[in-house]
Scaffold this active site. Structure first.
Site, PDB file in Angstrom:
ATOM      1  N   HIS A 126     -31.526 -77.694  16.175  1.00  0.00           N
ATOM      2  CA  HIS A 126     -31.490 -76.311  16.658  1.00  0.00           C
ATOM      3  C   HIS A 126     -30.428 -76.115  17.735  1.00  0.00           C
ATOM      4  O   HIS A 126     -29.735 -75.104  17.745  1.00  0.00           O
ATOM      5  CB  HIS A 126     -32.878 -75.860  17.120  1.00  0.00           C
ATOM      6  N   HIS A 184     -39.172 -91.007  13.676  1.00  0.00           N
ATOM      7  CA  HIS A 184     -39.073 -90.842  15.126  1.00  0.00           C
ATOM      8  C   HIS A 184     -40.243 -90.054  15.671  1.00  0.00           C
ATOM      9  O   HIS A 184     -40.943 -90.497  16.573  1.00  0.00           O
ATOM     10  CB  HIS A 184     -37.752 -90.171  15.505  1.00  0.00           C
ATOM     11  N   GLU A 214     -43.112 -91.109  18.197  1.00  0.00           N
ATOM     12  CA  GLU A 214     -43.444 -90.160  19.268  1.00  0.00           C
ATOM     13  C   GLU A 214     -44.227 -88.942  18.815  1.00  0.00           C
ATOM     14  O   GLU A 214     -44.405 -87.998  19.575  1.00  0.00           O
ATOM     15  CB  GLU A 214     -42.136 -89.694  19.945  1.00  0.00           C
TER      16      GLU A 214
END
Ligand code: CO
Length: 299
Positions: A126, A184, A214
């Protein structure tokens, strides 16, 4: 914080460039196809890696892109400021997307295909969209600029990703042995892509699992499922473009909290597969296909 500062500097630089161009009355010239026009360029944007061995994934990716577009210059940018600084200390020289685009503008490219090599449309993607888009606002800027989607964006991408993963499974793996992908994960809403992958993988083969470092699904959730299903052996595979720091340490490291250590401790034999997804043709093609979509808009 450092990253914000770097972006701030570029934005200030851009504003200075913008106002001086406007002051010089550069608005009149909107056609860039002049003698200095370098035409179309490709900018490949990845999170980056500081692990030299992991570079193999980027080398392979560049080869794929150059095969698809032999006459188009290819540039690289890393979105991670931490990795850029680390490499700079070692004498490396890698640009942020903003600096890379400024250089391409300066060199005279009029059309730029910016291809994200990220896994999901998360925070990095983004930011890239916003900042790359800002280059279109500039007077005397690019004629065309498009940002290609990361690996997982559409439902079709998920199907391709699942098929690619199945294609790369170790041949010796038996059906009752698990394959645990390590993604991730993120606090960004796009973390749902990992949950969607988990659903798609489970529909194909109930011993394929998607975990994240995460985000969700967590290693704890995956471990509970493996134990519930009586799994005795698991292949650990990075679900990342490169087998970099996370793969080496979080997945396969000897520390007690690595995935290998946690699962081994739970009585599950672990086999580590140390290869990034961009090293496999079938997976690299997902990004190349997205690049083809934006390249079709460049003429
Ligand atoms: Co990380």
């Amino acid at each position: 914080m450092l990253r914000r500062t770097a972006v701030g500097v570029v934005v200030l630089w851009c504003l200075a460039f913008w106002s001086s161009a406007a002051w010089a009355g550069a608005h009149a010239d909107m056609d860039h196809a002049g003698p200095g026009d370098k035409g179309t360029g490709i900018l490949l944007v990845t999170f980056g890696t500081s692990i030299p061995e992991a570079q193999a994934a980027f080398t392979h990716m560049e080869k794929k892109v150059k095969t698809a577009f032999p006459d188009v210059p290819v540039r690289w940018a890393y979105t991670s400021s931490i990795i850029r600084r680390k490499l700079a200390k070692e004498g490396g020289d890698l640009d942020s997307p903003e600096v890379a685009l400024a250089k391409m503008m300066d060199e005279g490219f009029s059309r730029v295909a910016v291809q994200s090599l990220h896994m999901i449309p998360g925070a990095e993607f983004h930011d890239l969209q916003v900042n790359a888009g800002a280059f279109m606002e500039m007077s005397d800027g690019f004629q065309k600029l498009r940002v290609g989607y990361p690996a997982l964006s559409t439902s079709k991408d998920l199907s391709k990703a699942v098929d690619a993963v199945i294609g790369i499974l170790p041949k010796e793996r038996k059906r009752d042995e698990a394959v645990v992908l390590m993604g991730h994960g993120t606090h960004h809403p796009a973390n749902v892509y990992y949950e969607a992958m988990m659903y798609r993988l489970q529909r194909k083969d109930r011993n394929l699992y998607m975990g994240t470092v995460e985000g969700i699904p967590s290693l704890d959730e995956i471990k509970a499922m493996l134990l519930e299903r009586g799994v005795k052996k698991a292949y650990l595979v990075p679900f990342m473009s490169v087998a970099g720091d996370h793969a080496i340490n979080d997945m396969a490291g000897d520390e007690p909290d690595s995935w290998k250590s946690v699962l081994t401790e739970a009585g599950i034999e672990c086999v580590v597969v140390m290869k990034g997804l961009a090293e496999y043709d079938a997976f690299a093609d997902i990004w190349v296909d997205h690049l083809k979509v934006i390249m079709a808009h460049m003429n």
